[in-house]
Write a protein that holds these residues in place. Sequence first.
Motif, short mmCIF file in Angstrom:
data_model
loop_
_atom_site.label_atom_id
_atom_site.label_comp_id
_atom_site.label_asym_id
_atom_site.label_seq_id
_atom_site.Cartn_x
_atom_site.Cartn_y
_atom_site.Cartn_z
N GLY A 189 22.14 7.44 -12.62
CA GLY A 189 21.22 6.87 -13.58
C GLY A 189 21.30 7.43 -14.98
N LEU A 190 22.41 8.04 -15.31
CA LEU A 190 22.55 8.60 -16.66
C LEU A 190 22.85 7.51 -17.68
CD1 LEU A 190 24.73 11.79 -16.00
CD2 LEU A 190 22.26 11.69 -16.43
N PRO A 191 22.36 7.68 -18.91
CA PRO A 191 22.76 6.76 -19.98
C PRO A 191 24.19 7.06 -20.41
CG PRO A 191 21.44 8.54 -20.88
CD PRO A 191 21.44 8.73 -19.38
N LYS A 192 24.70 6.26 -21.34
CA LYS A 192 26.04 6.52 -21.86
C LYS A 192 26.11 7.92 -22.43
CE LYS A 192 29.51 4.81 -25.11
NZ LYS A 192 29.83 3.79 -26.15
N GLN A 193 27.15 8.66 -22.02
CA GLN A 193 27.27 10.05 -22.43
C GLN A 193 27.86 10.16 -23.84
OE1 GLN A 193 26.22 12.91 -20.15
NE2 GLN A 193 25.10 11.01 -19.92
N ILE A 194 27.33 11.11 -24.60
CA ILE A 194 27.77 11.35 -25.96
C ILE A 194 28.31 12.77 -26.06
CG2 ILE A 194 27.04 11.48 -28.39
CD1 ILE A 194 24.78 9.53 -27.66
N GLU A 195 29.43 12.94 -26.75
CA GLU A 195 29.99 14.28 -26.90
C GLU A 195 29.01 15.19 -27.64
OE1 GLU A 195 33.90 14.68 -28.40
OE2 GLU A 195 34.77 13.17 -27.07
N ASN A 196 28.76 16.36 -27.06
CA ASN A 196 27.83 17.31 -27.64
C ASN A 196 28.39 18.71 -27.47
OD1 ASN A 196 25.64 19.23 -27.94
ND2 ASN A 196 24.25 17.47 -27.95
N LYS A 197 28.86 19.29 -28.56
CA LYS A 197 29.49 20.60 -28.50
C LYS A 197 28.52 21.67 -28.01
CE LYS A 197 32.00 24.03 -31.25
NZ LYS A 197 32.56 24.36 -32.59
N ASP A 198 27.26 21.58 -28.43
CA ASP A 198 26.28 22.59 -28.03
C ASP A 198 26.08 22.60 -26.51
OD1 ASP A 198 25.92 23.37 -30.65
OD2 ASP A 198 24.16 22.10 -30.97
N ALA A 199 26.05 21.41 -25.91
CA ALA A 199 25.90 21.33 -24.46
C ALA A 199 27.12 21.91 -23.76
CB ALA A 199 25.68 19.89 -24.03
N PHE A 200 28.30 21.65 -24.31
CA PHE A 200 29.53 22.19 -23.74
C PHE A 200 29.54 23.71 -23.84
CE2 PHE A 200 34.01 23.49 -24.01
CZ PHE A 200 34.52 22.88 -22.87
N VAL A 201 29.17 24.23 -24.99
CA VAL A 201 29.13 25.68 -25.19
C VAL A 201 28.14 26.32 -24.22
CG1 VAL A 201 28.47 27.52 -26.80
CG2 VAL A 201 29.84 25.58 -27.60
N LEU A 202 26.98 25.70 -24.03
CA LEU A 202 25.99 26.22 -23.08
C LEU A 202 26.58 26.25 -21.68
CD1 LEU A 202 23.07 27.10 -22.43
CD2 LEU A 202 22.52 24.66 -22.12
N GLY A 203 27.31 25.19 -21.30
CA GLY A 203 27.93 25.15 -19.99
C GLY A 203 28.97 26.24 -19.80
N VAL A 204 29.84 26.42 -20.79
CA VAL A 204 30.87 27.46 -20.71
C VAL A 204 30.23 28.83 -20.54
CG1 VAL A 204 32.71 28.66 -21.95
CG2 VAL A 204 32.59 26.16 -22.03
N THR A 205 29.20 29.09 -21.33
CA THR A 205 28.52 30.39 -21.27
C THR A 205 27.88 30.61 -19.91
OG1 THR A 205 28.05 30.25 -23.64
CG2 THR A 205 26.77 31.83 -22.36
N GLU A 206 27.23 29.59 -19.37
CA GLU A 206 26.57 29.73 -18.07
C GLU A 206 27.56 29.65 -16.92
OE1 GLU A 206 23.29 26.99 -17.90
OE2 GLU A 206 22.14 28.12 -19.40
N GLY A 207 28.79 29.23 -17.21
CA GLY A 207 29.81 29.18 -16.17
C GLY A 207 30.34 30.54 -15.77
#
Length: 302
Positions: free
Chosen positions: A191-209
């Motif tokens: 049920g997600l809407p169309k995804q938009i590139e977001n560098k901040d979300a990616f950075v958060l993911g890498v850090t929490e990975g």
Amino acid sequence: MNIKKLSMGYLIVDWGTTNFRVFLMDKNSNLIKKQELPLGLLHVKDGNFAKALENVLSEWLPSYKKLPIIMAGMVGSLTGWFNVDYVETDVNKEKLASQIYSFTLPWGASGSIIPGVSHRTKAGAFDVMRGEEVQVFGLAQLINKPLFNAILPGTHSKHIRVVNSEITELSSFMTGELFSVITEHTILGKGLPKQIENKDAFVLGVTEGKTDKLTSAIFAARTHRLFNNIADTDVHDYLSGLLIGNELKSLNSSHVFLVGGQKLCEKYKMACDILSIGSTFNSGDDCFLAGMIEITKVIHNA
């Protein structure tokens, strides 16, 4: 495969599970032209690889029947044309070429398939690859280095160590496949809407990975949305960063060569920057072609 006389040139085929590429080379191993088709192993009817190849070549290159063909990739797997045994590490290009599988094509030309590489871990488990080993030897030629670490991102990302021009270590990570499964077949992606590139979300993911509790961290793709830490449109970038970051946390190197498509490698490069890992991008296509040329030279001079 006897290709000591390449007076008319030869053909290189990269045949994987989903894609097919063919390169026409002249006698001096210069690229003349290439073609790419969605003709992976899954698209070959009844396992008739010879017929599928002949259909492609007859339309593309009328003189194909006289040219030797050297192939690499999943075409040499259990589900491919022939099941070619893996060559176990440590492997240089000479050892790989010595185990090539040779046969005669139905139209009389010589055919060959380059074997994949297997690696036994200290715990006794095996890891394998088919096709990536060609890219690694091509990379070695392009960068002119006998010692390096490479990452080949993809459905099953490969981490490869080269020492004295030999592949000595191999580790596979199901990063790409896990991303697809999570986003397409779990509650996190429903049920997600169309995804938009977001560098901040990616950075958060890498850090929490950088965690030993990956499955717990994955659930944060839901809780971060509930508590407005990421938007509904940011889930894919968060998960991508999380999985790539978790893959890279085990890397024991201050610099890696990234080999593959530019878009995916850019994500890995961004993750490397966040984790203070040096990285250099090299085109997967360029590395594959350089590797096939190098292996062909070894066979030619044998």
